[in-house]
Design an enzyme around this catalytic site. Structure first.
Site, PDB file in Angstrom:
ATOM      1  N   ASP A  67       0.815  -1.212   0.000  1.00 28.13           N
ATOM      2  CA  ASP A  67       0.000   0.000   0.000  1.00 28.13           C
ATOM      3  C   ASP A  67       0.848   1.262   0.000  1.00 28.13           C
ATOM      4  OD1 ASP A  67       0.877  -0.578   2.573  1.00 28.13           O
ATOM      5  OD2 ASP A  67      -1.119  -1.050   3.325  1.00 28.13           O
ATOM      6  N   ASN A 136      -8.129  -3.060  13.951  1.00 31.05           N
ATOM      7  CA  ASN A 136      -9.500  -3.317  13.504  1.00 31.05           C
ATOM      8  C   ASN A 136      -9.565  -4.501  12.532  1.00 31.05           C
ATOM      9  OD1 ASN A 136      -8.412  -2.274  11.187  1.00 31.05           O
ATOM     10  ND2 ASN A 136      -9.778  -0.507  11.027  1.00 31.05           N
ATOM     11  N   HIS A 138      -7.662  -4.871   9.792  1.00 25.67           N
ATOM     12  CA  HIS A 138      -7.295  -4.624   8.395  1.00 25.67           C
ATOM     13  C   HIS A 138      -5.989  -5.320   8.039  1.00 25.67           C
ATOM     14  CE1 HIS A 138      -5.106  -0.602   9.512  1.00 25.67           C
ATOM     15  NE2 HIS A 138      -4.202  -1.531   9.338  1.00 25.67           N
ATOM     16  N   GLU A 143      -9.886  -2.172   4.805  1.00 20.01           N
ATOM     17  CA  GLU A 143     -10.552  -1.837   6.061  1.00 20.01           C
ATOM     18  C   GLU A 143     -11.833  -2.657   6.222  1.00 20.01           C
ATOM     19  OE1 GLU A 143      -9.004  -0.147   8.175  1.00 20.01           O
ATOM     20  OE2 GLU A 143      -8.457   1.886   7.567  1.00 20.01           O
TER      21      GLU A 143
HETATM   22  C1  F6R Z   1       1.243  -1.556   6.150  1.00 18.88           C
HETATM   23  C2  F6R Z   1      -0.034  -2.236   6.219  1.00 18.88           C
HETATM   24  C3  F6R Z   1      -0.884  -2.228   7.445  1.00 18.88           C
HETATM   25  C4  F6R Z   1      -0.092  -2.561   8.718  1.00 18.88           C
HETATM   26  C5  F6R Z   1      -1.021  -2.511   9.937  1.00 18.88           C
HETATM   27  C6  F6R Z   1      -0.268  -2.776  11.226  1.00 18.88           C
HETATM   28  O1  F6R Z   1       1.816  -1.718   4.873  1.00 18.88           O
HETATM   29  O2  F6R Z   1      -0.410  -2.790   5.244  1.00 18.88           O
HETATM   30  O3  F6R Z   1      -1.906  -3.169   7.284  1.00 18.88           O
HETATM   31  O4  F6R Z   1       0.476  -3.826   8.592  1.00 18.88           O
HETATM   32  O5  F6R Z   1      -1.632  -1.267  10.005  1.00 18.88           O
HETATM   33  O6  F6R Z   1       0.619  -1.721  11.466  1.00 18.88           O
HETATM   34  P1  F6R Z   1       1.728  -1.825  12.594  1.00 18.88           P
HETATM   35  O7  F6R Z   1       2.697  -2.860  12.134  1.00 18.88           O
HETATM   36  O8  F6R Z   1       2.366  -0.445  12.600  1.00 18.88           O
HETATM   37  O9  F6R Z   1       1.037  -2.174  13.854  1.00 18.88           O
END
Ligand code: F6R
Length: 241
Positions: A67, A136, A138, A143
């Site tokens: 992303d 959440n 994702h 989402e």
């Molecule tokens: C990042 C991504 C997100 C993160 C998720 C967890 O490329 O795709 O899905 O993996 O938000 O973020 P952290 O690792 O910062 O807790």
């Protein structure tokens, strides 16, 4: 599903980097799906260490990031482009042309999403997809919602996600409201998936994702359907599994 829980971050990093290294030993031109966020940072540090010790080369590999924020300049300190360069790419021998991240500044984001999906397909799909998980549920920026999209698409970030990511910005107002993310269908087509989680704040969502019902309100729950899912957690994030 194969769930591995490690007593320390160091061991988790070592195991995850070891799995990626083994993949590249078996298939030098492997296609790796990469994530950003805090969870994989230690794994990237290990990969850099392995590379510097001559244990792995990325010379023939290709990478696709999950992303990118829409609207941040590519060289913004918090763009995922900057994250990947500073954390991994500039320290290893991956050819620049082989490292792909969605272009959050494309004039036509819809066309950019289609181009990105096409490129993943032309590369033969993802061999190993690394994922973190949001509080959440994702994965990538897919989402929770009533429906989930299969292909790479433009999304509105949930307020909870913006709040969680505000820790990297001066204030929440600076956190972008939109992102481009690889879709759930593209993620699920990966030959294998490595889901990583650390910390007690991820324990409940890991339980919901892996032991709860499959539900679009928890996109990570769809990973239960993947035939080659490897889960690596520290003891806190894996506590309820
Ligand atoms: C990042 C991504 C997100 C993160 C998720 C967890 O490329 O795709 O899905 O993996 O938000 O973020 P952290 O690792 O910062 O807790």
């Amino acid at each position: 599903m194969n769930v591995l829980t490690f007593p320390s971050n160091e061991e988790l990093n070592e195991a995850a980097a070891g799995l990626l290294t083994a993949t590249l030993h078996q298939k030098a031109n492997a296609v790796l799906g990469l994530a950003t966020g805090s969870t994989p940072i230690g794994v990237y540090e290990k990969l850099v260490e392995f590379y510097k010790k001559g244990r792995v080369s990325f010379q023939s590999a290709t990478t696709f990031n999950l992303d990118e924020y829409v609207g941040l300049p590519r060289d913004h300190a918090e763009s995922y482009y900057t994250f990947m360069n500073t954390r991994l790419f500039q320290h290893i021998d991956l050819p620049e042309a082989n490292a792909h991240i969605p272009d959050g500044h494309a004039d036509d984001p819809q066309q950019e999403c289609e181009r990105y999906d096409r490129m993943i397909g032309q590369a033969g799909g993802i061999d190993v997809q690394i994922l973190g998980i949001g509080h959440n549920g994702h994965i990538g920026f897919n989402e929770p919602g009533d429906t989930l999209q299969s292909a790479t698409h433009l999304i509105e970030l949930h307020e909870e996600t913006r709040k969680a990511n505000a820790r990297f910005f001066a204030s929440i107002d600076e956190v972008p409201t939109k992102a481009i993310t690889v879709g759930l269908g593209t993620i699920m087509k990966s030959k294998s998936i490595l889901l990583l989680a650390r910390g007690s704040d991820k324990a409940e969502i890991m339980r919901r994702a892996l032991r709860g019902p499959i539900d679009p309100q928890c996109p990570a729950s769809f990973l239960q359907l993947h035939p080659q899912l490897i889960v690596m957690t520290d003891s806190e994030a894996g506590r309820l599994l």
